[in-house]
Design an enzyme around this catalytic site. Structure first.
Site, PDB file in Angstrom:
ATOM      1  N   HIS A 100       0.670  -0.925  -0.225  1.00  0.00           N
ATOM      2  CA  HIS A 100       0.096   0.123  -0.267  1.00  0.00           C
ATOM      3  C   HIS A 100       0.662   1.064   0.030  1.00  0.00           C
ATOM      4  O   HIS A 100       0.423   2.206  -0.578  1.00  0.00           O
ATOM      5  CB  HIS A 100      -1.107   0.084   0.945  1.00  0.00           C
ATOM      6  CG  HIS A 100      -1.780   1.112   1.607  1.00  0.00           C
ATOM      7  ND1 HIS A 100      -2.728   1.690  -0.097  1.00  0.00           N
ATOM      8  CD2 HIS A 100      -1.453   1.718   1.932  1.00  0.00           C
ATOM      9  CE1 HIS A 100      -2.886   3.174   0.644  1.00  0.00           C
ATOM     10  NE2 HIS A 100      -2.237   3.103   1.731  1.00  0.00           N
ATOM     11  N   HIS A 124       3.318   6.989   5.240  1.00  0.00           N
ATOM     12  CA  HIS A 124       2.737   7.562   6.092  1.00  0.00           C
ATOM     13  C   HIS A 124       1.268   6.538   7.253  1.00  0.00           C
ATOM     14  O   HIS A 124       0.682   7.044   7.901  1.00  0.00           O
ATOM     15  CB  HIS A 124       1.860   8.246   5.062  1.00  0.00           C
ATOM     16  CG  HIS A 124       0.370   7.243   4.449  1.00  0.00           C
ATOM     17  ND1 HIS A 124       1.323   6.490   3.415  1.00  0.00           N
ATOM     18  CD2 HIS A 124      -0.446   7.044   4.761  1.00  0.00           C
ATOM     19  CE1 HIS A 124       0.348   5.255   3.077  1.00  0.00           C
ATOM     20  NE2 HIS A 124      -0.332   5.878   3.420  1.00  0.00           N
ATOM     21  N   GLU A 128       0.973   4.995  12.373  1.00  0.00           N
ATOM     22  CA  GLU A 128      -1.091   5.380  12.811  1.00  0.00           C
ATOM     23  C   GLU A 128      -1.043   3.184  13.207  1.00  0.00           C
ATOM     24  O   GLU A 128      -2.034   2.988  14.269  1.00  0.00           O
ATOM     25  CB  GLU A 128      -1.720   5.286  11.534  1.00  0.00           C
ATOM     26  CG  GLU A 128      -3.007   5.132  11.835  1.00  0.00           C
ATOM     27  CD  GLU A 128      -3.483   5.599  11.184  1.00  0.00           C
ATOM     28  OE1 GLU A 128      -4.938   5.079  10.253  1.00  0.00           O
ATOM     29  OE2 GLU A 128      -3.125   6.523  10.281  1.00  0.00           O
ATOM     30  N   ASP A 129       0.117   2.367  12.282  1.00  0.00           N
ATOM     31  CA  ASP A 129      -0.309   1.576  12.399  1.00  0.00           C
ATOM     32  C   ASP A 129       0.973   0.340  12.950  1.00  0.00           C
ATOM     33  O   ASP A 129       0.977  -0.805  12.661  1.00  0.00           O
ATOM     34  CB  ASP A 129      -0.834   0.444  11.050  1.00  0.00           C
ATOM     35  CG  ASP A 129      -2.237   1.320  10.209  1.00  0.00           C
ATOM     36  OD1 ASP A 129      -3.058   1.472  11.177  1.00  0.00           O
ATOM     37  OD2 ASP A 129      -2.238   1.553   9.616  1.00  0.00           O
ATOM     38  N   ASP A 189      -3.447   8.238  -1.089  1.00  0.00           N
ATOM     39  CA  ASP A 189      -3.471   7.391  -0.540  1.00  0.00           C
ATOM     40  C   ASP A 189      -5.646   7.048  -0.680  1.00  0.00           C
ATOM     41  O   ASP A 189      -5.769   5.235  -0.616  1.00  0.00           O
ATOM     42  CB  ASP A 189      -3.540   7.348   1.154  1.00  0.00           C
ATOM     43  CG  ASP A 189      -4.160   6.671   2.125  1.00  0.00           C
ATOM     44  OD1 ASP A 189      -3.734   5.236   2.061  1.00  0.00           O
ATOM     45  OD2 ASP A 189      -5.039   6.566   2.733  1.00  0.00           O
TER      46      ASP A 189
END
Length: 719
Positions: A100, A124, A128-129, A189
């Protein structure tokens, strides 16, 4: 959903060949191959330090095509961190998660994004992940990359609940105000997520597609990133309108669509021949319409013919060449003047520049033509992505290519480079979002703001300008210029003429806003019916909520005229020369109320009296047309006089008292006064006044004009 349905652009490319816009020889990113490469990299260890990992070779190739001198070592380091941190994570489609960020980075690389943007796009999702922290990103890649990564990082749902999505967009838009590359990464994205949305449940597909339609696509349009906007439109079209999409796909793949290739190619050759003969160096390309464009054309025109499936794109070197091409086309072909638009002299608010025209060939086929320079084309496709970093004044040592796309930036007087990537609409959005009291208000206002797809420029009375959405009114202009001080706005002059606050403004209008000196005054609830911008609506709503007594006042019923009268008989002396006849009483006409030293003309009326009119009074012309004989009249020695004045004003509490006080202070006496009922917040006051000296009339009129809310005072004219 089929793979074809989730990527309608591929089907369009198969149906109509674009002979010049897409680069030849570079295949679309193969996510499965990238996934296998990522897994191999995980098992075989890191790539040698002297070369990039194979998994991002596509990104390197695309990036070097735009920036041949780019230093790719930072991309290698970003990829290594992203791959290691996402290792073991998989997307719902089954590919390793690293596919991704790689795909997002490739999208931006193909648009010409500089190295810093690509570095941030690779990272990016790490904060967050994964276990990677923002501080770690800042230490390894610098503040710029950390800012971009933080800008696209979602807020925690556990903290915001149902408001997480609106608050994420609010955070992202605020970050975009400082660096527009944040939104560039978000758009890329979302494009990759939409391309692979087929693995989601239908209801989730629809929800994501609606947010994309209502928020992301308008943002892509406003930022000028047409390449992303058009593909997002097609993907949303396939999900939300599957039947119309299938009809359009069949139309493009059918005889009419496939036959358009020959028709467009023939038209392109004719145009190219004309330009060669005129010795104008130009590339003439065929530019197919995307799915949504074909669908709109079919709804507008009905049955589509060959050239309706695409446009011709003419690329030249200089701005002047654009107009030279236009002149040749309009000379050698029959132009459709109604289709001509000049977006070079007047660029769109999203940086777009081009000449649009349509020409008819001898066989009757009509072809639309876009004429632009190569640089205009780059900006038209990539928008703000093509402009690079809005903060770089010199080439970055870590990204020497960063300043290259910024050609066309202007330099301010203090040496700082101005930022064309922060247009007026974005500044307005950032202003009003601060006043949105909750996530729902922000979300609804954002939808309404982005629904306005055109912008106008109006001129202020002080020479400045205001950028407003099309359809904005004087109410919107007031809040755009004066913020909360606009609560006391009494009215406006548009192009020099008095206009109610509900007046819609047009591009190029000049607006002068009239504010009350009383800071306690506030907006009427009716203003909400005229406000088009979120800034105005939020400010008005907040004031009305803070002043509930104003918000719930009943509408004023029509009132009879208010009249006040006093018995006054003194007036300036008038004499009439009646050619030896008996003396006759002379009185000033009520229609124009002359006072010394006005030039006057008299006429006999019933009862033997004479009325004196100002020479410019319309009643004088009427009398003469009726054959009435004028009588010579003159002023006597007495200086006192009677005059009727009309005061035009905006309604407000205490206005009548302030006007009568101004009249009394000037030394005049009120003989009679009439106040008409308000009409669109405007009130007309008519006063018959007795002055001790006619020479004081100008001073009296100035004193009345100085009363807050009064915008004009004049003598009465003929009825």
């Amino acid at each position: 959903m089929s793979a074809e349905a989730t990527n309608p652009v591929s089907a369009a490319e198969a149906a109509i060949t674009d002979t010049g816009v897409r680069r030849r020889g570079r295949a679309r990113l193969d996510l499965r191959r990238i996934g296998r490469a990522a897994l191999l990299g995980a098992t075989a260890g890191p790539a040698p330090r002297d070369r990039l990992p194979d998994a991002i070779s596509h990104v390197a190739e695309a990036h070097r095509a735009h920036h041949p001198d780019a230093d790719l070592s930072v991309l290698r380091r970003a990829y290594v961190l992203a791959e290691s941190s996402h290792r073991g994570q998989f997307r719902k489609s089954g590919e390793p998660y690293i596919t991704h960020p790689l795909a997002v980075t490739l999208i931006l690389a193909e648009l010409g994004a500089e190295t810093t943007t690509l570095t941030a796009s690779l990272l990016h999702d790490t904060v967050e992940d994964t276990e990677v922290t923002l501080d770690q990103v800042r230490r390894e890649f610098g503040d710029e990359v950390a800012y971009l990564v933080d800008g696209v990082t979602k807020v925690e749902k556990i903290d915001y609940g149902a408001a997480a999505e609106p608050e994420t967009f609010r955070k992202m838009l605020v970050a975009t105000g400082d660096d527009v590359r944040v939104m560039s990464i978000k758009l890329a994205d979302r494009l990759h997520n939409m391309r692979t949305l087929g693995v989601m449940r239908p209801e989730k597909q629809a929800r994501i597609a609606k947010v994309t339609r209502d928020v992301l696509i308008p943002l892509a349009e406003r930022l000028g990133v047409q390449a992303l906007k058009t593909e997002l439109e097609d993907l949303v079209f396939a999900i939300l309108h599957p039947e119309e999409y299938e009809t359009t796909r069949a139309l493009i793949a059918g005889p009419a669509g496939t036959g358009s290739t020959d028709a467009l190619a023939a038209a392109a050759e004719q145009v190219a021949a004309v330009l060669r003969e005129a010795d104008i160096a130009a590339d003439v390309l065929v530019r197919p319409r995307h799915f949504v464009s074909v669908h709109r054309a079919r709804l507008k025109r009905g049955e589509l013919r060959g050239c309706d499936f695409g446009r011709l794109l003419v690329l030249v070197a200089e701005d002047a060449d654009c107009y030279a091409v236009l002149g040749e086309l309009h000379t050698c072909f029959t132009p459709l003047i109604s289709e001509f638009k000049d977006f070079i002299a007047a660029p769109k608010f999203n940086l777009y520049q081009s000449l649009h025209t349509a020409i008819a060939a001898p066989d009757g086929a009509v072809a639309e033509v876009l004429i632009r320079t190569h640089r205009m084309h780059k900006v038209a496709e990539a928008g703000v992505v093509a402009l690079g970093s809005p903060h770089a004044t010199t080439p970055d040592s870590t990204a020497p290519d960063a300043a290259d796309p910024s050609e066309g930036f202007e330099t301010a007087g203090d040496g700082e480079r101005t930022d064309p990537t922060r247009p007026g609409w974005l500044a307005r959005l950032l202003d009003w979002q601060q006043s949105a009291p909750d996530a729902d208000t922000f979300w609804n206002s954002l939808h309404a703001d982005l629904a306005e797809d055109r912008e106008i420029t109006v001129f202020r009375a002080d020479g400045g300008t205001l950028g407003l959405p099309a359809g904005a009114t004087c109410v919107d202009a007031a809040y755009a210029q004066h913020a909360e001080a606009a609560h006391g706005c009494l009215g406006a002059r548009v192009n020099g003429r008095l206009a109610p606050l509900s007046t819609p403004l047009s591009d190029g209008d000049t607006v002068q806003l009239l504010l009350a000196q009383d800071t306690g005054s506030g907006p009427s609830p009716a203003w909400l019916d005229h406000a088009r911008t979120p800034a105005a609506r939020i400010a008005i709503t907040a004031w009305l909520q803070a002043h509930p007594e104003a918000a719930h006042q009943p509408a004023a019923a029509p009132r009879p005229q208010l009249s006040v009268a006093a018995d006054r008989n003194s007036r300036a002396e008038l004499h009439a020369d009646l050619d030896g006849g008996p003396p006759a009483p002379v009185r000033p006409a009520g229609c124009c109320t002359p006072v010394p030293p006005d030039e006057i003309t008299g006429f006999r009326v019933r009862g033997g009296a004479v009325t004196a009119h100002r020479t410019g009074c319309p009643a004088v012309d009427t009398m003469r047309r009726l054959g009435r004989t004028a009588v010579q009249v003159r002023w006597g020695d007495a200086a006192h006089c009677r005059v009727t004045l009309v005061a035009e004003s905006f309604g407000r509490p205490g206005l009548l008292a302030d006007l009568t006080e101004a009249i009394a202070t000037a030394g005049a006496e009120v003989v009679s006064a009439t106040v008409e009922p308000p009409n669109e917040q405007r009130v007309r006051h008519t006063y018959t006044l007795e002055l001790p000296d006619a020479a004081e009339l100008p001073r009296l009129m100035r004193a009345m004009r100085d009363v807050p809310g009064v915008y004009d005072v004049g003598r009465t004219h003929g009825l």
